[in-house]
Design a protein around this motif. Structure first.
Motif, PDB file in Angstrom:
ATOM      1  N   PRO A  58      28.460  -3.120   4.083  1.00  0.00           N
ATOM      2  CA  PRO A  58      29.484  -2.924   3.037  1.00  0.00           C
ATOM      3  C   PRO A  58      30.523  -1.895   3.451  1.00  0.00           C
ATOM      4  O   PRO A  58      30.202  -0.896   4.089  1.00  0.00           O
ATOM      5  CB  PRO A  58      28.666  -2.446   1.831  1.00  0.00           C
ATOM      6  N   ARG A  61      33.525  -1.436   1.107  1.00  0.00           N
ATOM      7  CA  ARG A  61      34.332  -1.049  -0.047  1.00  0.00           C
ATOM      8  C   ARG A  61      33.519  -0.891  -1.332  1.00  0.00           C
ATOM      9  O   ARG A  61      34.049  -0.428  -2.339  1.00  0.00           O
ATOM     10  CB  ARG A  61      35.440  -2.081  -0.288  1.00  0.00           C
ATOM     11  N   ARG A  62      32.247  -1.254  -1.315  1.00  0.00           N
ATOM     12  CA  ARG A  62      31.451  -1.222  -2.538  1.00  0.00           C
ATOM     13  C   ARG A  62      30.000  -0.939  -2.194  1.00  0.00           C
ATOM     14  O   ARG A  62      29.459  -1.502  -1.241  1.00  0.00           O
ATOM     15  CB  ARG A  62      31.572  -2.566  -3.269  1.00  0.00           C
ATOM     16  N   ASP A  99      24.077  -3.526  -4.279  1.00  0.00           N
ATOM     17  CA  ASP A  99      23.241  -3.518  -5.478  1.00  0.00           C
ATOM     18  C   ASP A  99      21.783  -3.225  -5.151  1.00  0.00           C
ATOM     19  O   ASP A  99      21.069  -2.625  -5.953  1.00  0.00           O
ATOM     20  CB  ASP A  99      23.328  -4.873  -6.199  1.00  0.00           C
TER      21      ASP A  99
END
Length: 456
Positions: A27, A29-30, A33
């Motif tokens: 990842p 940019r984020r 989860d």
């Protein structure tokens, strides 16, 4: 609504490259989860870091790129120690104080009430030194009933941290142009730039651009002459970012430190020729009265009443501990041997460079930092930027850049020799330079202008 933790099930025997994380792009940019196996995350990030350059081939940086096993162990053991919390970690605080006192002695401070502190590097240390100069000047001007709104700082070709200081703290930076044939600020240039608003003169022990020392004692003698003629009493701050850990061992008879009465403060980078890991700087004032009390803050929310006068607050204590380890382990003789070996290697490279033909040596590694700085002869059909790009194909980072005003038309190349870089490695660099020259001569060179490569 109940929240359920999602766990990724992995077999401890699974190969990291068969785990779910290895089957997708990391990842950017984020935050993801789900959790991932720490082994897979470590391996993925480690592989990305392989795209960085080899630090031992980075001959642009002054900073430490070789650390022994003991240094790594001490850094690891101090990873969770916040050095600013002196009440919780009193031994780390005491070791910091020992380092300050050792450096004051190394720099020939005769006072028994010297003060200083560690910093994240020489940039922070230089700003603390500049702030002390400004506050003392302002206090004196206000006591005399004179305006204190137009301070200036006089210097020669300085590292960018002084430009930052001037901009951040509203000080006019009077950078004196570099004279033809000079490698730094010269005493006779001071008289045209010093006035009643001058908070101090910065003298550089190891000029970033040329690696030579500026003549601190001679600069002080010129300020003595100026005071006798005008009454202006101007102090000196010595930016010894690199030379502060070289001159005491290789040039002990050079008078540049607190033996010069006008020297009020000195900063140095422990993480350069001090051989400490990255993130270690120092500043020392000749006596406590030179550090204005209003710059010292006292905090009581970490468990005790503690004075602090650094720009940064929370930071790890490991660099300080390793600096102390190096001072104790090496002693004067150990530092001398290491820096002498570096100096000998620099002079070896200077000989190789000189014999190649197209170069003119600006600094040959004798008398100041272990380094070499040179220019190209005027009739050469290619540029130093071309040579920098050629050397980068072999992993070498050798910076090319223009000199500061008024010598911007002169491009130089610089090689720094540090602990961990031996003569064999430098001989390989020299061989690669010779091969690069052959390729550039065969192709006729581009001669095209380039953007200056990074140099710290």
């Amino acid at each position: 609504m109940a929240l359920h933790r999602v766990r990724v099930k992995t077999d401890p025997l699974d190969d990291v490259f068969s785990m779910p994380l290895s089957e997708r792009v990391l990842p950017k940019r984020r935050i993801p989860d789900e959790e991932s196996d720490p082994r897979a995350v470590y391996e993925a990030i480690r592989d990305e870091l392989l795209l960085d350059g080899n630090s031992s081939q980075n001959l642009a940086t002054f900073c430490t790129t070789w650390n022994g096993d003991e240094a790594r162990k001490l850094m690891d053991q101090c990873l969770d120690k916040n050095m600013i919390d002196k009440d919780e970690y009193p031994q780390t605080a005491d070791i910091e104080s020992r380092c300050v006192q050792i450096l004051a002695d190394l720099w020939n401070c005769a006072s028994d009430d010297t003060v200083g502190c560690s910093t994240t590097g020489s940039s922070e240390a230089a700003m603390l030194g500049g702030l002390a100069l400004k506050r003392r000047w302002r206090r004196r001007r206000e006591a005399e009933g004179k305006p204190a709104d137009r301070p200036n700082l006089v210097c020669g070709p300085v590292q960018v941290c002084w430009e930052k200081f001037a901009r951040y703290f509203d000080v006019e930076l009077r950078q004196i142009p570099l004279e033809r044939g000079a490698t730094g600020l010269r005493p006779h240039q001071l008289a045209d730039h010093v006035d009643e608003n001058t908070i101090g003169v910065v003298a550089i022990l190891g000029v970033t651009y040329t690696c030579d020392y500026e003549p601190v004692a001679e600069l002080a003698a010129e300020l003595d002459r100026i005071q006798a003629a005008t009454g202006l009493d101007v102090p000196i701050h010595v930016d010894a970012a690199s030379g502060g850990f070289v001159a005491p061992f290789l040039h002990p008879n050079l008078v540049w430190d607190f033996r010069v009465n006008r020297v009020a403060s000195i900063n140095a980078s422990g993480h350069k020729y001090g051989l400490a890991p990255l993130g270690c700087g120092w500043i020392v004032w000749a006596s406590a009265d030179l550090l204005p009390e209003e710059l010292v803050f006292r905090v009581d929310y970490l468990g005790g009443d503690m004075p602090t006068f650094a720009l940064n607050f929370s930071r790890p204590g490991g660099e300080i501990i390793v600096q102390y380890h190096q001072l104790v382990r090496l002693g004067r003789e150990g530092y001398r041997k290491i820096h002498q070996a570096c100096s000998d290697t620099a002079r070896y490279l200077a000989g190789r460079i000189s014999a190649m033909g197209p170069f003119d040596l600006l600094y040959d590694g004798e008398g100041a930092l272990p380094a070499v700085c040179y220019t190209l002869k005027d009739d050469t059909p290619f540029t130093l930027y071309d040579l920098t790009e050629q050397l980068r194909t072999r992993g070498w980072q050798v910076p090319s850049y223009p000199l500061p005003a008024d010598r911007q038309n002169v491009t130089v190349q610089r090689v720094l020799v540090r602990h961990g870089i031996g003569e064999d490695e430098i001989s390989l660099l020299a061989d690669d330079i010779e091969r690069a020259l052959q390729r550039l001569r065969a192709s006729g060179g581009t001669g095209a202008p380039r953007q200056p490569s990074f140099h710290h």
